[in-house]
Design a protein around this motif. Sequence first.
Motif, PDB file in Angstrom:
ATOM      1  N   LEU A   1       0.828  -1.209   0.000  1.00 60.59           N
ATOM      2  CA  LEU A   1       0.000   0.000   0.000  1.00 60.59           C
ATOM      3  C   LEU A   1       0.854   1.246   0.000  1.00 60.59           C
ATOM      4  O   LEU A   1       0.561   2.225  -0.700  1.00 60.59           O
ATOM      5  CB  LEU A   1      -0.924  -0.004   1.224  1.00 60.59           C
ATOM      6  CG  LEU A   1      -2.224  -0.786   1.077  1.00 60.59           C
ATOM      7  CD1 LEU A   1      -2.937  -0.867   2.414  1.00 60.59           C
ATOM      8  CD2 LEU A   1      -3.127  -0.124   0.040  1.00 60.59           C
ATOM      9  N   TRP A   2       1.926   1.235   0.781  1.00 66.80           N
ATOM     10  CA  TRP A   2       2.825   2.390   0.834  1.00 66.80           C
ATOM     11  C   TRP A   2       3.430   2.649  -0.552  1.00 66.80           C
ATOM     12  O   TRP A   2       3.475   3.779  -1.025  1.00 66.80           O
ATOM     13  CB  TRP A   2       3.923   2.132   1.861  1.00 66.80           C
ATOM     14  CG  TRP A   2       4.903   3.267   1.999  1.00 66.80           C
ATOM     15  CD1 TRP A   2       6.104   3.394   1.376  1.00 66.80           C
ATOM     16  CD2 TRP A   2       4.739   4.430   2.800  1.00 66.80           C
ATOM     17  NE1 TRP A   2       6.713   4.562   1.749  1.00 66.80           N
ATOM     18  CE2 TRP A   2       5.904   5.227   2.619  1.00 66.80           C
ATOM     19  CE3 TRP A   2       3.750   4.892   3.662  1.00 66.80           C
ATOM     20  CZ2 TRP A   2       6.083   6.454   3.267  1.00 66.80           C
ATOM     21  CZ3 TRP A   2       3.923   6.118   4.309  1.00 66.80           C
ATOM     22  CH2 TRP A   2       5.082   6.871   4.108  1.00 66.80           C
ATOM     23  N   SER A   3       3.863   1.597  -1.215  1.00 73.36           N
ATOM     24  CA  SER A   3       4.444   1.726  -2.549  1.00 73.36           C
ATOM     25  C   SER A   3       3.392   2.128  -3.574  1.00 73.36           C
ATOM     26  O   SER A   3       3.685   2.865  -4.522  1.00 73.36           O
ATOM     27  CB  SER A   3       5.095   0.404  -2.981  1.00 73.36           C
ATOM     28  OG  SER A   3       6.116   0.037  -2.083  1.00 73.36           O
ATOM     29  N   LEU A   4       2.156   1.633  -3.398  1.00 70.52           N
ATOM     30  CA  LEU A   4       1.072   1.973  -4.318  1.00 70.52           C
ATOM     31  C   LEU A   4       0.821   3.473  -4.323  1.00 70.52           C
ATOM     32  O   LEU A   4       0.732   4.102  -5.381  1.00 70.52           O
ATOM     33  CB  LEU A   4      -0.199   1.229  -3.914  1.00 70.52           C
ATOM     34  CG  LEU A   4      -1.486   1.638  -4.631  1.00 70.52           C
ATOM     35  CD1 LEU A   4      -1.397   1.323  -6.113  1.00 70.52           C
ATOM     36  CD2 LEU A   4      -2.686   0.939  -4.014  1.00 70.52           C
ATOM     37  N   PHE A   5       0.720   4.061  -3.141  1.00 75.35           N
ATOM     38  CA  PHE A   5       0.498   5.506  -3.054  1.00 75.35           C
ATOM     39  C   PHE A   5       1.655   6.276  -3.679  1.00 75.35           C
ATOM     40  O   PHE A   5       1.468   7.311  -4.323  1.00 75.35           O
ATOM     41  CB  PHE A   5       0.317   5.928  -1.592  1.00 75.35           C
ATOM     42  CG  PHE A   5      -0.946   5.426  -0.970  1.00 75.35           C
ATOM     43  CD1 PHE A   5      -2.143   5.453  -1.661  1.00 75.35           C
ATOM     44  CD2 PHE A   5      -0.944   4.897   0.310  1.00 75.35           C
ATOM     45  CE1 PHE A   5      -3.318   4.992  -1.100  1.00 75.35           C
ATOM     46  CE2 PHE A   5      -2.114   4.426   0.888  1.00 75.35           C
ATOM     47  CZ  PHE A   5      -3.301   4.475   0.186  1.00 75.35           C
ATOM     48  N   GLN A   6       2.866   5.751  -3.505  1.00 72.73           N
ATOM     49  CA  GLN A   6       4.044   6.400  -4.072  1.00 72.73           C
ATOM     50  C   GLN A   6       3.998   6.337  -5.599  1.00 72.73           C
ATOM     51  O   GLN A   6       4.318   7.308  -6.283  1.00 72.73           O
ATOM     52  CB  GLN A   6       5.301   5.710  -3.551  1.00 72.73           C
ATOM     53  CG  GLN A   6       6.498   6.635  -3.458  1.00 72.73           C
ATOM     54  CD  GLN A   6       7.562   6.075  -2.530  1.00 72.73           C
ATOM     55  OE1 GLN A   6       7.530   4.906  -2.151  1.00 72.73           O
ATOM     56  NE2 GLN A   6       8.509   6.892  -2.146  1.00 72.73           N
ATOM     57  N   SER A   7       3.583   5.193  -6.142  1.00 67.75           N
ATOM     58  CA  SER A   7       3.489   5.030  -7.594  1.00 67.75           C
ATOM     59  C   SER A   7       2.432   5.954  -8.195  1.00 67.75           C
ATOM     60  O   SER A   7       2.554   6.396  -9.335  1.00 67.75           O
ATOM     61  CB  SER A   7       3.165   3.576  -7.945  1.00 67.75           C
ATOM     62  OG  SER A   7       4.187   2.713  -7.498  1.00 67.75           O
TER      63      SER A   7
END
Length: 234
Positions: free
Chosen positions: A188-194
């Motif tokens: 989820l953290w990486s998703l928001f970053q992407s």
Amino acid sequence: MEIAVKPRSANWFTGFFASAVGKKAVMAVTGLVLFGYVLGHMAGNLKIFLGAESINHYAEWLREIGEPALPHGGFLWIARVVLLASVALHITAAVQLTRMNRRARPQRYQRRSVVQAGYAERTMRWSGFLIAFYVIYHILHLTTGDAHGRFIAGDVHHNLVAAFSRWPVAAVYIVANLLLGMHLYHGLWSLFQSLGWNHPRYNRWRRTFAVVFAVAVSAGFIAVPVAILAGLVR
């Protein structure tokens, strides 16, 4: 005078997926599909606390979705194909991104910062592969029954209780769902970053949402084998 024409890729998706940005976008979209699935699957599992009739009726309802336009169980097969494609694309994009990053940085750092690379991030790759093997076992165990010695087709309540009454099986599911929680958090953290939501103003709620989602899903899944082992569900 001839003008050189740059050859176009076979289709737009192939060209898009070949780039790092494309791979991250594919991981984000497939991640959303998988996040939605695990949340819905966890909520459905909790119906076991309402009794055998409730969870078995829910399982049968899933097979009836779309009737008569779809055959009995047709919706589930469509969902399984979408999930399988999402998992395949997600893993492929993750592996290829890792290789691209290694080629871009051939000389590894002498020392990695523990502060910058949290435990969930550093274990993202191997936890992903372990979860993939767990999903295969889960399908053979509680979906097809091939790995379940007391499997009864259509009786979800019996299958869950019979399986998790054995502590080694329950332990496998508990450990796997702890790994799933770590994977969901960093995913989820990486998703928001992407998606470009990487700003100090948003980072606090991003982290809070990722933690709450990961803990809620893992706790929901783990509650079932724990309750059965403790004799709360019979």
